[in-house]
Design a protein around this motif. Structure first.
Motif, PDB file in Angstrom:
ATOM      1  N   ALA A  41      -6.867  62.307 102.427  1.00  0.00           N
ATOM      2  CA  ALA A  41      -5.511  62.099 101.923  1.00  0.00           C
ATOM      3  C   ALA A  41      -4.559  61.894 103.097  1.00  0.00           C
ATOM      4  N   GLU A  43      -1.292  62.423 102.849  1.00  0.00           N
ATOM      5  CA  GLU A  43      -0.054  63.093 102.456  1.00  0.00           C
ATOM      6  C   GLU A  43       0.606  63.719 103.676  1.00  0.00           C
ATOM      7  N   ASP A  44       1.926  63.614 103.744  1.00  0.00           N
ATOM      8  CA  ASP A  44       2.727  64.171 104.839  1.00  0.00           C
ATOM      9  C   ASP A  44       2.423  63.513 106.188  1.00  0.00           C
ATOM     10  N   LYS A  86      10.463  65.515 100.659  1.00  0.00           N
ATOM     11  CA  LYS A  86      10.086  66.670  99.840  1.00  0.00           C
ATOM     12  C   LYS A  86      11.186  67.028  98.834  1.00  0.00           C
TER      13      LYS A  86
END
Length: 296
Positions: A41, A43-44, A86
């Motif tokens: 992944a 993500e971030d 976020k």
């Protein structure tokens, strides 16, 4: 205009918007090329300056050192962008950012503002409206008790210890001071102990996480470090109180209120303190961000 308050700490970044508050580790990890990509992944993970970085809690294992003003200048755009994402803000619409800077680095505030006035990440360009306050001012605005007369704000952060003074609501910079003796003093000591005892080369951010959880995982074994951590907290509390008395003893005696806050304020819970001492509302670590948002 969308408004977001971001308190960028050397340990954690605290975020407050109209309807939410959250925090994440101020951790930055430069992504390395993997031997094979088997569905990992992303993500971030963000592209910044031609390189890819992981930001926040997922970057703890290989985080760069967060101590030093250069970290803020170099990586604040990444941290701010991560906070905006976020928080779910629309990056296509105007954004008002309220943030703070320790008075340790206040003479470099223009340099800091220059670094964040244009945020260019993932091929998105954000040019926010920026309001900058001195770290600790947010705590003063957030506190709802009596603030007449002399009020001292004791903001114990990760890398900074800020002592701000207000008189009848007005800042008194001439009586304020700050040092770099924040909670990192305790964290780096724990980091050294773990390295010496277990031959484990952990990052400072990982040591902070261990300090919070109270244990260290060593080849599947859960090592309880509660006693060592509690001893370190007591030692740091004594240090903070001694530091304040040595610097501003007469001022502390005559103050209407001395307000403890920041993440390090938890260390002082249960300590024997003078009657004019109070704490900000919990969670202490969000007090600056709450105040920034209120007055931004």
């Amino acid at each position: 205009m969308q408004k977001i308050a971001i308190d960028i700490g050397y340990g954690d970044t605290k975020v407050v918007t109209k309807d939410q508050q959250f925090k994440f580790a101020s951790a930055i990890e430069k992504k390395r090329e993997a031997m094979a990509d088997y569905g990992s992944a992303q993500e971030d993970v963000y592209e910044y300056g031609g390189k890819k970085y992981t930001v926040g809690d997922k970057a703890l294992a290989n985080a760069v050192s967060t101590r030093g003003f250069n970290f803020l200048v170099k990586y604040s755009p990444l941290i701010i962008y991560h906070a905006i994402k976020k928080a779910g803000l629309n990056t296509k619409e105007p954004i008002h950012i309220v943030t703070g800077l320790s008075i340790v680095n206040w003479n470099e505030k223009e340099h800091f503002i220059e670094a964040i006035k244009t945020i260019n990440i993932n091929d998105e360009v954000i040019k926010p409206k920026i309001k900058l306050m001195a770290q600790g001012q947010g705590i003063f605005y957030d506190y709802k008790g009596d603030k007449n007369g002399i009020v001292c704000i004791v903001d114990i952060g990760y890398n900074t210890f800020d002592f701000l003074v207000f008189e009848d609501g007005d800042p008194r910079p001439d009586l304020s001071f700050a040092t770099k003796k924040g909670a990192n003093v305790v964290i780096t000591e724990l980091q050294t102990k773990i390295k010496k005892k277990f031959n484990a080369d952990i990052t400072e951010q990982m040591a902070k996480d261990i300090f919070t959880t109270g244990y260290f995982m060593n080849y599947g074994e859960k090592i309880d470090l509660t006693d060592e951590i509690e001893d370190a907290k007591i030692d740091y509390t004594d240090f903070i109180l001694d530091e304040m008395k040595s610097q501003r003893s007469d001022l502390l005696r005559s103050a209407t209120k001395v307000i403890f806050s920041g993440g390090g304020a938890y260390f002082l819970e249960g300590a024997k303190l003078p009657k004019n001492v109070d704490f900000s509302e919990k969670p202490y670590e969000f007090a600056n961000a709450r105040g920034y948002y209120e007055k931004g």
